[in-house]
Design a protein around this motif. Sequence first.
Motif, mmCIF file in Angstrom:
data_model
loop_
_atom_site.group_PDB
_atom_site.id
_atom_site.type_symbol
_atom_site.label_atom_id
_atom_site.label_comp_id
_atom_site.label_asym_id
_atom_site.label_seq_id
_atom_site.Cartn_x
_atom_site.Cartn_y
_atom_site.Cartn_z
ATOM 1 N N ILE A 27 0.861 -1.186 0.000
ATOM 2 C CA ILE A 27 0.000 0.000 0.000
ATOM 3 C C ILE A 27 0.892 1.228 0.000
ATOM 4 O O ILE A 27 1.573 1.505 0.988
ATOM 5 C CB ILE A 27 -0.939 0.024 1.227
ATOM 6 N N ALA A 28 0.933 1.915 -1.147
ATOM 7 C CA ALA A 28 1.733 3.143 -1.236
ATOM 8 C C ALA A 28 0.865 4.335 -0.854
ATOM 9 O O ALA A 28 -0.357 4.282 -0.966
ATOM 10 C CB ALA A 28 2.256 3.322 -2.657
ATOM 11 N N ILE A 29 1.512 5.390 -0.399
ATOM 12 C CA ILE A 29 0.749 6.607 -0.137
ATOM 13 C C ILE A 29 0.290 7.191 -1.468
ATOM 14 O O ILE A 29 -0.894 7.396 -1.694
ATOM 15 C CB ILE A 29 1.625 7.641 0.622
ATOM 16 N N ALA A 30 1.263 7.417 -2.370
ATOM 17 C CA ALA A 30 0.928 8.132 -3.602
ATOM 18 C C ALA A 30 1.304 7.324 -4.837
ATOM 19 O O ALA A 30 2.314 6.614 -4.865
ATOM 20 C CB ALA A 30 1.651 9.478 -3.635
ATOM 21 N N GLU A 31 0.475 7.429 -5.844
ATOM 22 C CA GLU A 31 0.721 6.810 -7.144
ATOM 23 C C GLU A 31 2.143 7.099 -7.640
ATOM 24 O O GLU A 31 2.818 6.230 -8.201
ATOM 25 C CB GLU A 31 -0.296 7.389 -8.149
ATOM 26 N N ALA A 32 2.582 8.349 -7.428
ATOM 27 C CA ALA A 32 3.849 8.793 -8.002
ATOM 28 C C ALA A 32 5.055 7.993 -7.508
ATOM 29 O O ALA A 32 6.076 7.910 -8.178
ATOM 30 C CB ALA A 32 4.052 10.283 -7.704
ATOM 31 N N LEU B 36 -2.810 4.712 -1.927
ATOM 32 C CA LEU B 36 -3.927 5.214 -1.125
ATOM 33 C C LEU B 36 -4.521 6.448 -1.777
ATOM 34 O O LEU B 36 -5.719 6.693 -1.688
ATOM 35 C CB LEU B 36 -3.440 5.626 0.270
ATOM 36 N N GLY B 37 -3.635 7.198 -2.391
ATOM 37 C CA GLY B 37 -4.107 8.433 -3.022
ATOM 38 C C GLY B 37 -4.405 9.527 -2.014
ATOM 39 O O GLY B 37 -5.321 10.331 -2.218
ATOM 40 N N ILE B 38 -3.638 9.550 -0.930
ATOM 41 C CA ILE B 38 -3.787 10.628 0.051
ATOM 42 C C ILE B 38 -2.397 11.190 0.342
ATOM 43 O O ILE B 38 -1.390 10.586 -0.017
ATOM 44 C CB ILE B 38 -4.441 10.148 1.365
ATOM 45 N N SER B 39 -2.302 12.314 0.985
ATOM 46 C CA SER B 39 -0.998 12.898 1.293
ATOM 47 C C SER B 39 -0.401 12.203 2.518
ATOM 48 O O SER B 39 -1.108 11.564 3.293
ATOM 49 C CB SER B 39 -1.135 14.393 1.581
ATOM 50 N N VAL B 40 0.930 12.327 2.674
ATOM 51 C CA VAL B 40 1.590 11.729 3.835
ATOM 52 C C VAL B 40 0.950 12.267 5.108
ATOM 53 O O VAL B 40 0.748 11.540 6.084
ATOM 54 C CB VAL B 40 3.100 12.061 3.826
ATOM 55 N N ASP B 41 0.653 13.552 5.071
ATOM 56 C CA ASP B 41 0.069 14.207 6.231
ATOM 57 C C ASP B 41 -1.276 13.578 6.594
ATOM 58 O O ASP B 41 -1.494 13.159 7.740
ATOM 59 C CB ASP B 41 -0.121 15.697 5.903
ATOM 60 N N GLU B 42 -2.135 13.508 5.613
ATOM 61 C CA GLU B 42 -3.442 12.883 5.829
ATOM 62 C C GLU B 42 -3.306 11.457 6.348
ATOM 63 O O GLU B 42 -4.105 10.987 7.159
ATOM 64 C CB GLU B 42 -4.213 12.782 4.498
ATOM 65 N N SER B 43 -2.290 10.735 5.811
ATOM 66 C CA SER B 43 -2.178 9.311 6.108
ATOM 67 C C SER B 43 -2.107 9.051 7.604
ATOM 68 O O SER B 43 -2.606 8.055 8.104
ATOM 69 C CB SER B 43 -0.956 8.714 5.417
ATOM 70 N N ALA B 44 -1.475 9.961 8.321
ATOM 71 C CA ALA B 44 -1.337 9.756 9.758
ATOM 72 C C ALA B 44 -2.594 10.185 10.520
ATOM 73 O O ALA B 44 -2.954 9.602 11.530
ATOM 74 C CB ALA B 44 -0.119 10.517 10.277
ATOM 75 N N GLU C 219 -9.898 -0.734 1.932
ATOM 76 C CA GLU C 219 -10.288 -0.833 0.529
ATOM 77 C C GLU C 219 -9.100 -1.241 -0.347
ATOM 78 O O GLU C 219 -9.177 -2.181 -1.153
ATOM 79 C CB GLU C 219 -10.819 0.545 0.103
ATOM 80 N N VAL C 220 -7.984 -0.568 -0.167
ATOM 81 C CA VAL C 220 -6.806 -0.866 -0.985
ATOM 82 C C VAL C 220 -6.236 -2.241 -0.630
ATOM 83 O O VAL C 220 -5.835 -3.016 -1.508
ATOM 84 C CB VAL C 220 -5.734 0.238 -0.813
ATOM 85 N N GLY C 221 -6.221 -2.549 0.653
ATOM 86 C CA GLY C 221 -5.738 -3.869 1.077
ATOM 87 C C GLY C 221 -6.577 -4.994 0.487
ATOM 88 O O GLY C 221 -6.049 -6.024 0.057
ATOM 89 N N SER C 222 -7.872 -4.778 0.442
ATOM 90 C CA SER C 222 -8.757 -5.803 -0.143
ATOM 91 C C SER C 222 -8.477 -5.980 -1.625
ATOM 92 O O SER C 222 -8.474 -7.097 -2.144
ATOM 93 C CB SER C 222 -10.220 -5.402 0.072
ATOM 94 N N LEU D 58 2.084 -5.129 2.956
ATOM 95 C CA LEU D 58 3.165 -4.299 3.481
ATOM 96 C C LEU D 58 2.753 -2.836 3.387
ATOM 97 O O LEU D 58 2.338 -2.371 2.318
ATOM 98 C CB LEU D 58 4.431 -4.551 2.642
ATOM 99 N N LEU D 59 2.862 -2.121 4.512
ATOM 100 C CA LEU D 59 2.544 -0.697 4.510
ATOM 101 C C LEU D 59 3.723 0.060 3.901
ATOM 102 O O LEU D 59 4.856 -0.064 4.376
ATOM 103 C CB LEU D 59 2.278 -0.211 5.936
ATOM 104 N N GLY D 60 3.459 0.835 2.852
ATOM 105 C CA GLY D 60 4.545 1.484 2.128
ATOM 106 C C GLY D 60 4.867 2.874 2.604
ATOM 107 O O GLY D 60 5.136 3.758 1.788
#
Lengths: 217, 217, 217, 217, 217, 217
Positions: free
Chosen positions: D115-120, D144-152, D163-166, D177-179
């Motif tokens: 699971i990556a934070i960002a596509e990029a 995830l398609g969210i910012s690092v900040d949001e992620s926390a 959703e992404v894990g599924s 693995l959490l990216g």
Amino acid sequence: MTGHVVVINPNSNEAVTEGLRAALARFAWPGGPRIDCVTLAEGPFGIESQLDSDSVALPLARLVRARTDAAAFVIACYSDPGIDACRSVTAAPVFGMQEAGVMTALARGDRFGVIAIAEASIRRHLRYLRRLGVTGRLAGERPLGISVDESARGAGTFDRLVEVGSALKGDGADVILLGCAGLSAHRARLEAALSVPVIDPTQAAVAMALGTLLAAG
Amino acid sequence: MTGHVVVINPNSNEAVTEGLRAALARFAWPGGPRIDCVTLAEGPFGIESQLDSDSVALPLARLVRARTDAAAFVIACYSDPGIDACRSVTAAPVFGMQEAGVMTALARGDRFGVIAIAEASIRRHLRYLRRLGVTGRLAGERPLGISVDESARGAGTFDRLVEVGSALKGDGADVILLGCAGLSAHRARLEAALSVPVIDPTQAAVAMALGTLLAAG
Amino acid sequence: MTGHVVVINPNSNEAVTEGLRAALARFAWPGGPRIDCVTLAEGPFGIESQLDSDSVALPLARLVRARTDAAAFVIACYSDPGIDACRSVTAAPVFGMQEAGVMTALARGDRFGVIAIAEASIRRHLRYLRRLGVTGRLAGERPLGISVDESARGAGTFDRLVEVGSALKGDGADVILLGCAGLSAHRARLEAALSVPVIDPTQAAVAMALGTLLAAG
Amino acid sequence: MTGHVVVINPNSNEAVTEGLRAALARFAWPGGPRIDCVTLAEGPFGIESQLDSDSVALPLARLVRARTDAAAFVIACYSDPGIDACRSVTAAPVFGMQEAGVMTALARGDRFGVIAIAEASIRRHLRYLRRLGVTGRLAGERPLGISVDESARGAGTFDRLVEVGSALKGDGADVILLGCAGLSAHRARLEAALSVPVIDPTQAAVAMALGTLLAAG
Amino acid sequence: MTGHVVVINPNSNEAVTEGLRAALARFAWPGGPRIDCVTLAEGPFGIESQLDSDSVALPLARLVRARTDAAAFVIACYSDPGIDACRSVTAAPVFGMQEAGVMTALARGDRFGVIAIAEASIRRHLRYLRRLGVTGRLAGERPLGISVDESARGAGTFDRLVEVGSALKGDGADVILLGCAGLSAHRARLEAALSVPVIDPTQAAVAMALGTLLAAG
Amino acid sequence: MTGHVVVINPNSNEAVTEGLRAALARFAWPGGPRIDCVTLAEGPFGIESQLDSDSVALPLARLVRARTDAAAFVIACYSDPGIDACRSVTAAPVFGMQEAGVMTALARGDRFGVIAIAEASIRRHLRYLRRLGVTGRLAGERPLGISVDESARGAGTFDRLVEVGSALKGDGADVILLGCAGLSAHRARLEAALSVPVIDPTQAAVAMALGTLLAAG
């Protein structure tokens, strides 16, 4: 059972075709599929160079197309010359010696070693193994360093086969593949000498061809 | 020719062994090697879980060791249970259905697709394919989503086979491998329906075993 | 923290279990997870052959199933016997020594070398590495050429470890993995002698097990 | 036991370092190795671009060189920035989060999903996995398609993780693995929701670092 | 044709830049793209260590960003330092010497051998080849065992190149790649001596850069 | 500079050769190597089938052998027909369009996508990529689904190229390779539309050929 197996010697050396007939006689039985060994008249006397190999693709495809009576084909040259061309002109299965030999070796041991006739052909074989996607299981390929002609007749051939086979075992091979159509006569004795399975690729291809026919019933 | 092929059904369901006998009858001929289909008495009624698979390794090895009359063995379960154990107790060749089926498929097409009975077994199969070193040529594996029992009898099985086989062709497969011993009866008809070779792994393994015996003369 | 780590010696040699206890004592601390080293009573006295390895799968799974008090399991034999069986009967993590050792080595160096006890086990190990999908980073595996028994006690063992480790460095290894549970006592001294990290697989597996427990809090 | 683990947050955001301290508190015990979470003062406020990542290599190496009191280092950013530089200036083990996380995942499941934070960042991660030689076991990586900040902090983060894990499970992953270093707080709950192991790479790296210290005794 | 090729010597040794100019003079023609060889003022005097390599990433990216007049860039150091950083700051193509050299070698022969200056850099090169995904076609990499300085001037360099090149042919290489920017002057003569193509990576990268410009018209 | 580049159109459609001349005009400059585009008189009107491809191997080799004035050859058909045959009869470098195109793409992006003219040729291309050993970096190959003839002229071709190129970006491609000699005219515009590098394989092969000549001085 209808249809039979057409084994094509892609060189024009009739003695080689005779050798195939002798080696494959044991694969026929009364009432079973006929194994028809034929010579490619247009082929070179021997297939040693890349040009030799490329030169037989179209003649082989023509022969395959003409033999509508065949239920399966075997191309009896370790380079698998013209295999893509032949497959493109028939719905019947076309087996290449190298391909069938490698796949049979992979069902008998964990890492396979190949005994090539000549050093010069090893690079071509390895390139083909990459195409087959199985280089991860290759222990090594080593040359006999004798001519195709010698390989069938030479007195010292067997000793050299044992020597090269032993070296391949040292490389990690637990199954040995003969890298030439003309070594069949040595198979059983070499297997006994090396104490690991020794695969003759012509026999491997014919066994697969017979399997196809038997399965089709 | 001396010796014969012992095909072992590692589950204790005698009906499955009967099915093997029926499917393999066409691989026997008068004077040819006997194909002896036997049931592993100690086996579970069906091999579905990892424990089922592990539970038969030692009984299979005992059976193999006891059958000194055999010239070749086939383990007739797609998981290839106990294959390493069996190979460690005999000098005769031991063929696993999955291994022989995969290698035969690789001699028929460029990328293979596998029809599994159940979703649950796909991960185990893929892990085994990595061990075989041939994942680079896998187009995909897809489940039928029916029970082993249904697979042999169910009226809808054939339609579902066509559906899953077509999906695998869409994944890039140009040869289809049946991922279960109990689907033999559908092979020829499915091949006709899909227009690509369909490999029955039991038949593939028995063809390789026969090839070994014929080569040994 | 609840739960503890159950380290299973799959052979019935209690002295080996004692050795594990000694080697792992440093992984316990007051208030930390208990590391419980147990002997598989049904195991053979040593696990050397394929049959030995297969024979413990079901007993191991029974033991794992029975230990509902465990939070993590370690199978303390480099063959990772019964690992699939054990994983199928518990939700707790089950670590195999070889698997955990290899993955830890891959986090310490670029290409790993393995010191096996006996030549005979190398082929089995390599087959397992193919299944793990990491052969691209293997520099080589070389045997000590001594018995398991000697490995723990023999005076010459250390010198031989240095010799084999140096040869692996010559093969390109920059991290060395000990291919046996019984070599722990040599780890630190060998690391100093070879000037590259030396991984003891038992310790690697236990560290991963502890990590799981600590992460679970 | 001497020495301790220095966990370096390569960005200059002290709040991130605080988060690491909180997440890793459970990895410390009385009398055990100290886990020292430090901020790289010269780092950018966040590491998102390739330049951000390259910018910290030398400052990280300087910090590592200065901390002669450390027995092991962890670089707490999923890109493993500066890992080669750091390893070149110390004899102590240096663990990268991505590397340690991947290897730990490979010891827990057969195919891993990330699971990556960002596509990029996915392309950069995949390129690094090729270097690690383990792409054959990757089921997939999804953002995830969210910012690092949001992620926390973001309230919707957990739902999105599920959703992404599924989706990754649908890709064939049996371990996730959490990216990112900032997702630790969700690990246990996500594991419960997905019913497969979820690996936090920071914890995985610290567990390996502790394992090294415990093994060194 | 607009724009030109900027070839960056990432070390601050102006003599090396002069050598590049001399080696690349033959790639310029009247009216053709200008090939502008520049020195990275901030670079170390030579790039030998990992830190040297990492130290130039940001300065290189700054230089690339500043040269908006360039149509293509070549980083003239075999480690391809800073290549990801440079690519992230420009839309113009950025060619790395190692990458371009390897890809050009793969278009000339079946398996390539690399002549490295120093033993110490081989591990780093191999790691990079894994990232490039082409290790399956590497025959081997062997060191000259001389300093970068000697490599350009030393009288014995050519003899040593022939010796190492011959050893690589023995490893199976049918194309040789020079693993350093400073060996250009030996290329043609070495090719004649070894009878296989010898690729100079600087020239390979510049040829690719010119190809990009010519294609853009 | 002596010698020139002979670009061979292996089909007998002179209009295709004219198209090559037009596309490659920009690769010539006053005083530079001559780029000589020739038609293989014996070739079929178009190369679409496997037989078409095999049929030109020997005529190509004859042409190559006859052109002793050439310093480098390019086979201008994406199937790289006869490449092994041609290489076996000349010491001059022989570049295949597919091979050179793929290697150039690998120096421009991380994962490449291929736009094929027809679905039917994709399997053949993938098989060739396996031989090249670079499938690990393929993002995907997708067909335009138009005829070769249409591809050069059809009004809707460009829109379809954008559509297929976008789909390949969705597959993970960051560089696009045109899988046909006849699409050169679209390259620059497609690159602008897709915002990733687009490689024309003819131009890539000619650039490599020119590089060889320039390097030889």
